[in-house]
Design an enzyme around this catalytic site. Structure first.
Site, PDB file in Angstrom:
ATOM      1  N   SER A  17       0.843  -1.194   0.000  1.00 29.74           N
ATOM      2  CA  SER A  17       0.000   0.000   0.000  1.00 29.74           C
ATOM      3  C   SER A  17       0.877   1.242   0.000  1.00 29.74           C
ATOM      4  O   SER A  17       2.101   1.162  -0.079  1.00 29.74           O
ATOM      5  CB  SER A  17      -0.980  -0.015   1.166  1.00 29.74           C
ATOM      6  OG  SER A  17      -0.297   0.212   2.358  1.00 29.74           O
ATOM      7  N   HIS A  44      -0.741   0.988  -3.812  1.00 33.30           N
ATOM      8  CA  HIS A  44      -1.901   1.858  -3.656  1.00 33.30           C
ATOM      9  C   HIS A  44      -1.415   3.296  -3.696  1.00 33.30           C
ATOM     10  O   HIS A  44      -0.354   3.612  -3.185  1.00 33.30           O
ATOM     11  CB  HIS A  44      -2.616   1.580  -2.336  1.00 33.30           C
ATOM     12  CG  HIS A  44      -3.299   0.255  -2.331  1.00 33.30           C
ATOM     13  ND1 HIS A  44      -3.630  -0.403  -1.193  1.00 33.30           N
ATOM     14  CD2 HIS A  44      -3.695  -0.543  -3.363  1.00 33.30           C
ATOM     15  CE1 HIS A  44      -4.225  -1.541  -1.499  1.00 33.30           C
ATOM     16  NE2 HIS A  44      -4.261  -1.652  -2.813  1.00 33.30           N
ATOM     17  N   ASP A 137      -6.402  -5.815   0.425  1.00 30.84           N
ATOM     18  CA  ASP A 137      -6.105  -6.002  -0.985  1.00 30.84           C
ATOM     19  C   ASP A 137      -4.722  -6.651  -1.136  1.00 30.84           C
ATOM     20  O   ASP A 137      -3.770  -6.217  -0.499  1.00 30.84           O
ATOM     21  CB  ASP A 137      -6.123  -4.635  -1.692  1.00 30.84           C
ATOM     22  CG  ASP A 137      -5.990  -4.767  -3.187  1.00 30.84           C
ATOM     23  OD1 ASP A 137      -6.516  -5.745  -3.756  1.00 30.84           O
ATOM     24  OD2 ASP A 137      -5.354  -3.886  -3.796  1.00 30.84           O
TER      25      ASP A 137
END
Lengths: 191, 280
Positions: A17, A44, A137
């Protein structure tokens, strides 16, 4: 199960992320300049910051980093960063397909999407690495890499700033290795 | 699910319906279909049967397969470039023809028309907008969007107008805000302007006789394989005036032959009439 090391890898896929940016920078600044395989990175992004990530990585990286255009063919020794607001998929012929379809796990790019597609296209000829993150995720995606016989590494949650991503993955399956950042760098340089 | 079954399904879909997804990017279309199987809790054979027998289901399927993500003033820097460098050069034309291919729910069509209004070009402009998906066309015609979800575009609009030196223009000039209904609706003088129609870029001939000054086709080609991309770009090329522009998505690129036939500036590709000896 001990996996046989393949003769070559079609790609190394790394997910993390926004918080893993400094770690990815560190990995790329320490990777050997003659690294042979393509590296695909899905991070991300912070919504309102659309640029700067690529420039930041390129400043420190030993390998050249690009945000690929749709249908670009992957080449060894290059780093491909999923562009902001697009999902990045790997096709069977080692080209990149981009998509603006709906967010997955609140994310676009979604790490799961990149892992799923790489697992389908690369099968055992890939390494999947999941780094620190504050979102689930990536967990199901890297499990899929594992199921399709790709080699999987999850960053040791003890070394993560935020360990939700890596812990979620470790709840789902047993990766081939759980490594610290230093060990991940050594592993990549040994390929 | 093996690769053969999935390809076979696309062939059957092509045979029994007006739709052809055979030349979509493999991995992407496979994933879309897997998602549909999962959402409907079906296997491939059930999907095939339903496809052959249920027309309404097929329309829903097209809605599920196609991607309809769009935004007002998507990638503001593109609009800034179009507004300052491309649109003003259209001023000298008696009439301006614009085509939005794959217009989805119409946000970019209206973004385009708002800027045209700012430039005083609206009156002599003809805009056509097409999409394969019947449902999004219905939405586009209405020009009504969820206010809460789209609120942030007010900021994008303001900053764009600021940069472009039109500080007097505000969002309310173009949108009717309804906080109770949580909607924002494009005002009538803009909404009535474009002609929306359903059209499938892949299977159908282009339904327009006129040539175009600008063709927008943003984040559509990415779903096609390289051969199909080439085929569609050829159609666009033929339908553009010399010096006309094709506007793509931020991370799309032209490949092969047509790379030499356009001059690229960011995501804006200008049709070049340079003589290319090699290809004539």
């Amino acid at each position: 199960m001990v996996k046989n090391k393949p003769a070559y890898y079609k790609g190394i896929v790394i997910g993390g992320s926004a918080g893993s940016f400094s770690l990815v920078t560190k990995i790329l600044s320490r990777i050997k300049p003659d690294f042979k395989y393509p590296i695909i990175i899905c991070l991300h992004r912070l919504k309102h910051i659309r640029s700067g990530l690529l420039e930041g990585l390129n400043l420190k990286s030993n390998l050249s980093v690009v945000e690929p255009y749709d249908k670009l063919r992957l080449e060894g020794g290059k780093v491909y960063l999923a562009p902001s607001n697009y999902h990045l998929f790997i096709e069977f012929d080692s080209t990149v397909s981009l998509s603006t379809e709906e967010v997955l796990n609140h994310s676009r790019p979604s790490i799961d999407h990149t892992f799923f597609s790489a697992a389908t296209s690369f099968r055992e000829k890939m390494v999947g690495i999941l780094l620190t993150g504050a979102n689930k995720d990536g967990a199901r995606g890297i499990k899929d890499v594992h199921n399709k016989n790709g080699f999987t590494i999850v960053q040791d949650p003890k070394t993560c700033d935020v360990d939700m991503m890596t812990k979620s993955a470790l709840q789902l399956f047993n990766p081939d290795k759980v490594l610290s950042p230093e060990e991940i760098i050594d592993f990549l340089n040994s390929l | 699910m093996g690769d053969i079954t999935f390809k076979k399904y696309l062939e059957e879909l092509k045979k029994h319906t007006p739709y052809n997804f055979c030349d979509y990017s493999d991995n992407s279309i496979q994933r879309r279909i897997e998602k549909i199987l999962k959402d409907h809790d079906m296997d491939m054979n059930q999907l095939l049967l339903k496809t052959k027998t249920d027309d309404d289901f097929v329309e829903k399927l097209v809605d599920d397969i196609t991607v309809n993500t769009t935004e007002l003033f998507r990638n503001p820097e593109t609009w800034e470039y179009l507004y300052t460098k491309v649109f003003p050069s259209l001023r000298k034309k008696k009439s301006i023809n614009i085509w939005h291919a794959g217009c989805s729910t119409g946000q970019e069509v209206y973004s385009n028309l708002i800027l045209f209004n700012e430039l005083g070009l609206l009156d002599h402009t003809n805009v056509v907008a097409t999409d394969i998906n019947q449902k999004v066309i219905r939405g586009a015609k209405k020009g009504e969007y969820d206010l809460n979800f789209n609120n942030r575009y007010i900021e994008v609009f303001d900053s764009l107008m600021n940069k472009l030196g039109n500080k007097s223009s505000d969002f309310g000039k173009y949108f009717e805000m309804n906080n109770a209904k949580d909607t924002m609706k494009v005002k009538d003088f803009i909404v009535k302007k474009p002609k929306f129609r359903r059209h499938d870029l892949v299977e159908e001939e282009i339904p327009f006789y006129q040539k175009f000054d600008v063709i927008f086709c943003r984040n559509v080609l990415i779903y096609f394989n390289p051969e199909l991309q080439l085929k569609i770009v050829r159609k666009f090329y033929d339908k553009l005036y010399d010096g006309g522009v094709l506007v793509l998505g931020t991370h799309e690129a032209l490949h092969g032959f047509f790379k030499t036939k356009f001059i690229k500036h960011g995501m804006v590709y200008t049709k070049s009439n340079t003589f290319h000896f090699k290809y004539k």
